[in-house]
Design a protein around this motif. Structure first.
Motif, mmCIF file in Angstrom:
data_model
loop_
_atom_site.group_PDB
_atom_site.id
_atom_site.type_symbol
_atom_site.label_atom_id
_atom_site.label_comp_id
_atom_site.label_asym_id
_atom_site.label_seq_id
_atom_site.Cartn_x
_atom_site.Cartn_y
_atom_site.Cartn_z
ATOM 1 N N GLU A 80 74.976 -4.751 69.212
ATOM 2 C CA GLU A 80 74.036 -5.113 68.152
ATOM 3 C C GLU A 80 73.293 -3.840 67.757
ATOM 4 O O GLU A 80 73.235 -2.892 68.546
ATOM 5 C CB GLU A 80 72.998 -6.113 68.676
ATOM 6 N N ILE A 120 73.950 -15.758 76.929
ATOM 7 C CA ILE A 120 73.818 -14.524 76.155
ATOM 8 C C ILE A 120 74.913 -14.442 75.099
ATOM 9 O O ILE A 120 74.662 -14.117 73.947
ATOM 10 C CB ILE A 120 73.832 -13.286 77.070
ATOM 11 N N CYS A 158 74.088 -16.720 72.192
ATOM 12 C CA CYS A 158 72.911 -16.367 71.394
ATOM 13 C C CYS A 158 73.090 -15.108 70.562
ATOM 14 O O CYS A 158 72.327 -14.874 69.637
ATOM 15 C CB CYS A 158 71.703 -16.202 72.307
ATOM 16 N N MET A 159 74.043 -14.277 70.881
ATOM 17 C CA MET A 159 74.244 -13.055 70.120
ATOM 18 C C MET A 159 74.914 -13.392 68.797
ATOM 19 O O MET A 159 75.916 -14.102 68.754
ATOM 20 C CB MET A 159 75.115 -12.051 70.893
ATOM 21 N N GLN A 186 65.018 -6.806 70.911
ATOM 22 C CA GLN A 186 64.262 -8.023 70.614
ATOM 23 C C GLN A 186 64.854 -9.235 71.331
ATOM 24 O O GLN A 186 64.117 -10.053 71.878
ATOM 25 C CB GLN A 186 64.229 -8.278 69.110
ATOM 26 N N LYS A 187 66.169 -9.338 71.335
ATOM 27 C CA LYS A 187 66.805 -10.482 72.004
ATOM 28 C C LYS A 187 66.579 -10.436 73.509
ATOM 29 O O LYS A 187 66.284 -11.456 74.130
ATOM 30 C CB LYS A 187 68.295 -10.528 71.680
ATOM 31 N N LEU A 188 66.732 -9.261 74.099
ATOM 32 C CA LEU A 188 66.523 -9.150 75.540
ATOM 33 C C LEU A 188 65.077 -9.479 75.902
ATOM 34 O O LEU A 188 64.825 -10.137 76.923
ATOM 35 C CB LEU A 188 66.896 -7.749 76.030
ATOM 36 N N THR A 189 64.144 -9.067 75.077
ATOM 37 C CA THR A 189 62.726 -9.302 75.354
ATOM 38 C C THR A 189 62.309 -10.733 75.047
ATOM 39 O O THR A 189 61.782 -11.428 75.910
ATOM 40 C CB THR A 189 61.857 -8.322 74.526
ATOM 41 N N ARG A 190 62.566 -11.178 73.850
ATOM 42 C CA ARG A 190 62.054 -12.485 73.389
ATOM 43 C C ARG A 190 62.871 -13.662 73.899
ATOM 44 O O ARG A 190 62.316 -14.669 74.318
ATOM 45 C CB ARG A 190 61.989 -12.514 71.874
ATOM 46 N N GLN A 191 64.191 -13.576 73.834
ATOM 47 C CA GLN A 191 65.019 -14.719 74.211
ATOM 48 C C GLN A 191 65.271 -14.808 75.714
ATOM 49 O O GLN A 191 65.416 -15.886 76.244
ATOM 50 C CB GLN A 191 66.362 -14.676 73.478
ATOM 51 N N VAL A 205 67.626 -5.014 67.279
ATOM 52 C CA VAL A 205 67.989 -6.424 67.455
ATOM 53 C C VAL A 205 68.281 -6.713 68.928
ATOM 54 O O VAL A 205 67.822 -7.719 69.476
ATOM 55 C CB VAL A 205 69.204 -6.790 66.567
ATOM 56 N N MET A 206 69.023 -5.824 69.584
ATOM 57 C CA MET A 206 69.344 -6.004 70.999
ATOM 58 C C MET A 206 68.067 -6.062 71.833
ATOM 59 O O MET A 206 67.897 -6.953 72.673
ATOM 60 C CB MET A 206 70.242 -4.874 71.498
#
Length: 95
Positions: free
Chosen positions: A27, A7, A10-11, A34-39, A31-32
């Motif tokens: 973030e 994590i 990737c941030m 999206q990252k938690l969901t997609r990545q 953006v936060m």
């Protein structure tokens, strides 16, 4: 806990926030999320208000990893804790 390092890596340029926690990753909220969901494949499992300006969120994935996020009214979200082996608790049936 390799997930923590993943994590952090990737941030995009993490911002430090004033907090008793040594490192807080912040973030813009969109953006936060999206990252938690997609990545990381997480979904929001729980939310709760913390005053008028903050929402606490718990995000989890199917493997039991969890991330606690505080979302501010200003449009910023910060990871404040993360771990493994999240176990949802079902309240007892009052009947």
């Amino acid at each position: 806990m390799t997930r923590v390092f993943l994590i952090l890596a990737c941030m995009a340029s993490p911002a430090l926030a004033t907090s008793p926690i040594a490192h807080v990753i912040c973030e813009p909220t969109e953006v936060m999320h999206q990252k938690l969901t997609r990545q990381f494949g997480e979904t929001r499992a729980a939310t709760g208000l913390r005053g008028r300006e903050q929402i606490m969120e718990v995000w989890t994935d199917k493997q039991g990893d969890w991330t606690m996020v505080v979302t501010y009214a200003s449009g910023t979200s910060c990871i404040v804790a993360m771990g493994e082996e999240w176990t949802p608790v079902t309240p007892p049936d009052p009947a």
